[in-house]
Write an enzyme that holds these catalytic residues in place. Structure first.
Site, PDB file in Angstrom:
ATOM      1  N   TYR A   1      29.471  46.239  30.882  1.00  0.00           N
ATOM      2  CA  TYR A   1      29.162  46.807  29.560  1.00  0.00           C
ATOM      3  C   TYR A   1      27.682  47.119  29.399  1.00  0.00           C
ATOM      4  CZ  TYR A   1      33.612  46.236  27.160  1.00  0.00           C
ATOM      5  OH  TYR A   1      34.908  46.366  26.747  1.00  0.00           O
TER       6      TYR A   1
ATOM      7  N   LYS B   1      35.650  35.932  38.634  1.00  0.00           N
ATOM      8  CA  LYS B   1      36.234  36.403  39.897  1.00  0.00           C
ATOM      9  C   LYS B   1      35.191  36.152  40.993  1.00  0.00           C
ATOM     10  CE  LYS B   1      39.655  38.645  41.982  1.00  0.00           C
ATOM     11  NZ  LYS B   1      41.042  38.211  42.044  1.00  0.00           N
TER      12      LYS B   1
ATOM     13  N   ASP C   1      42.470  36.347  37.419  1.00  0.00           N
ATOM     14  CA  ASP C   1      43.879  36.777  37.553  1.00  0.00           C
ATOM     15  C   ASP C   1      44.814  35.580  37.355  1.00  0.00           C
ATOM     16  OD1 ASP C   1      42.561  36.011  39.849  1.00  0.00           O
ATOM     17  OD2 ASP C   1      43.684  37.299  41.211  1.00  0.00           O
TER      18      ASP C   1
ATOM     19  N   ASP D   1      36.700  40.838  27.037  1.00  0.00           N
ATOM     20  CA  ASP D   1      37.272  41.938  26.249  1.00  0.00           C
ATOM     21  C   ASP D   1      38.774  42.042  26.506  1.00  0.00           C
ATOM     22  OD1 ASP D   1      37.417  44.250  24.686  1.00  0.00           O
ATOM     23  OD2 ASP D   1      37.121  45.535  26.431  1.00  0.00           O
TER      24      ASP D   1
END
Ligand code: NAD
Length: 363
Positions: free
Chosen positions: A125, A192, A226, A250
């Site tokens: 972002y 991640k 995930d 988000d």
């Protein structure tokens, strides 16, 4: 009770409808708020040449507290997100989104009670992007090749993902301090780090360091993003406060809203050292805008968060209780909730729902 001046940015799409409903409810609840209306959105382009006039930023600086409706961002091309610009300009580095079941709102679970803490200034972002074919993109591709960092196809567009120790320390400390202040037990960091070792890896490493400061007081664990998605859908009760880098936060916000009945009831806040802007998680919902059928609950619950922030705890609690009562009764529900609950009642308009909420508040 103190009088407060608050900047109101109605936004566009359903924003004008949800913020009007919110103002009515806040007034009926007895809060003494003077609204200073400031505009932002595509409709300001013609008169101001920008979707985010300087006067709107100034209005937030002046009053320190603002509440806004959603603002449409053109997809793929056009001006950059006004929401992201506001967060960056005003240093609103924390995005706080409580996710709580409201009985009667059609959630997948009846007992969800968790808090999303999303870093609000960095990650993908950050807005550092190079258009496909631009000199910047070509230079960056050459630089990566020279550094032996990897080959990028020459027809690539590139978005940069910076994650800093400073911003990560801030957001993780905020999550832990929030947990302490609100009697919560656990903070989970989602990431991640197995793939993006220098951005998400740094986020995880820093989170682990900060967690040591709270050892013995607040539990800490981490989830690969995930796996987090699957875990939370299977059993949300294993989570309490969850801290995310910007983009995952988000996406997880909408996922978690889906667990409790949808975007229509998910509130939020953007908080910085000096200013705070409260806003629903949802966007401008162009598919239903202007029809008086949207659900104003998320904006109204965002106002309750704002009232807490202003020290008006009792008024905020009264609004939350009235919201719960309307849903528990189940007679006056907007279309999104009728769909989520499978209710056979005739969907109420946004105005009708607001009338009902005000009637409950006044009782
Ligand atoms: P959205 O949240 O606007 O809508 C997603 C779906 O949820 C739609 O079907 C919509 O009708 C429904 N929905 C959303 N809010 C609802 C409500 N209060 N009541 C009933 N149904 C509701 O997401 P989108 O369609 O991806 O985005 C639309 C625009 O909003 C885009 O331009 C996006 O950039 C912008 N956006 C702005 C903000 C913000 O201002 N903070 C946040 C998210 C998206």
């Amino acid at each position: 009770m103190a009088k407060h001046t608050v900047t109101l940015i109605p936004g566009d799409g359903i924003g004008t409808e949800t913020t009007a409903a919110m103002q009515r409810v806040v007034k009926a609840a007895g809060a003494d708020i003077e609204w200073e209306v400031a505009e932002a959105g595509a409709h300001m382009m013609e008169s101001c040449g920008t979707p985010l006039p300087e006067s709107t930023i100034e209005a937030v600086r002046r009053n320190k507290v603002a509440i806004k409706g959603p603002i449409t961002t053109p997809v793929g091309t056009g001006f950059r997100s006004v929401n992201v610009a506001l967060r960056k300009t005003l240093d609103l580095n924390v995005c706080l989104r409580p996710v709580m079941s409201i009985p009667g709102a059609g959630g997948r679970y009846s007992d969800v009670d968790l808090v999303i803490v999303r870093e609000n200034s960095e990650d993908l972002y950050a807005g550092i992007e190079f258009e496909e074919g631009s000199q910047g993109a070509q230079d960056l591709i050459s630089f990566c090749a020279e550094q032996g960092a990897g080959t990028i196809r020459s027809d690539s567009g590139i978005s940069i993902k910076p994650i800093s120790v400073t911003a990560t320390q801030n957001i993780v400390r905020y999550a832990f301090d929030y947990a302490l202040k609100h009697g919560r037990k656990k903070v989970t960091a989602a990431h991640k780090a197995n793939i993006m070792k220098h951005s998400d890896g740094l986020f995880l490493r820093t989170a682990r360091e900060v967690a040591k400061e709270y050892e013995g007081r607040i539990e800490f664990n981490d989830n690969i993003i995930d796996a987090f998605c699957m875990n939370i859908v299977m059993d949300p009760s294993q989570f309490d406060v969850i801290v995310f880098p910007n983009l995952y936060g988000d996406i997880a916000s909408d996922l978690c809203a889906g667990l409790v009945g949808g975007l229509g009831i998910a509130p939020g806040a953007n908080i910085g050292p000096e200013y705070a802007i409260f806003e629903a998680v949802h966007g401008s919902a162009p598919d239903i805008a202007g029809k008086d059928i949207c659900n104003p609950t998320a904006e109204i619950l965002s106002a309750a968060m704002m009232l807490d922030h202003l020290g008006e705890l009792e008024i905020a609690a009264n609004i939350r209780n009235a919201v719960r009562e309307v849903y528990a009764q189940g007679a006056v529900l907007t279309a999104d909730i009728c769909k989520a609950t499978g209710s056979s009642v005739e969907p109420a308009t946004c105005s009708r729902f607001t009338d009902e909420l005000i009637a409950v508040l006044e009782r």
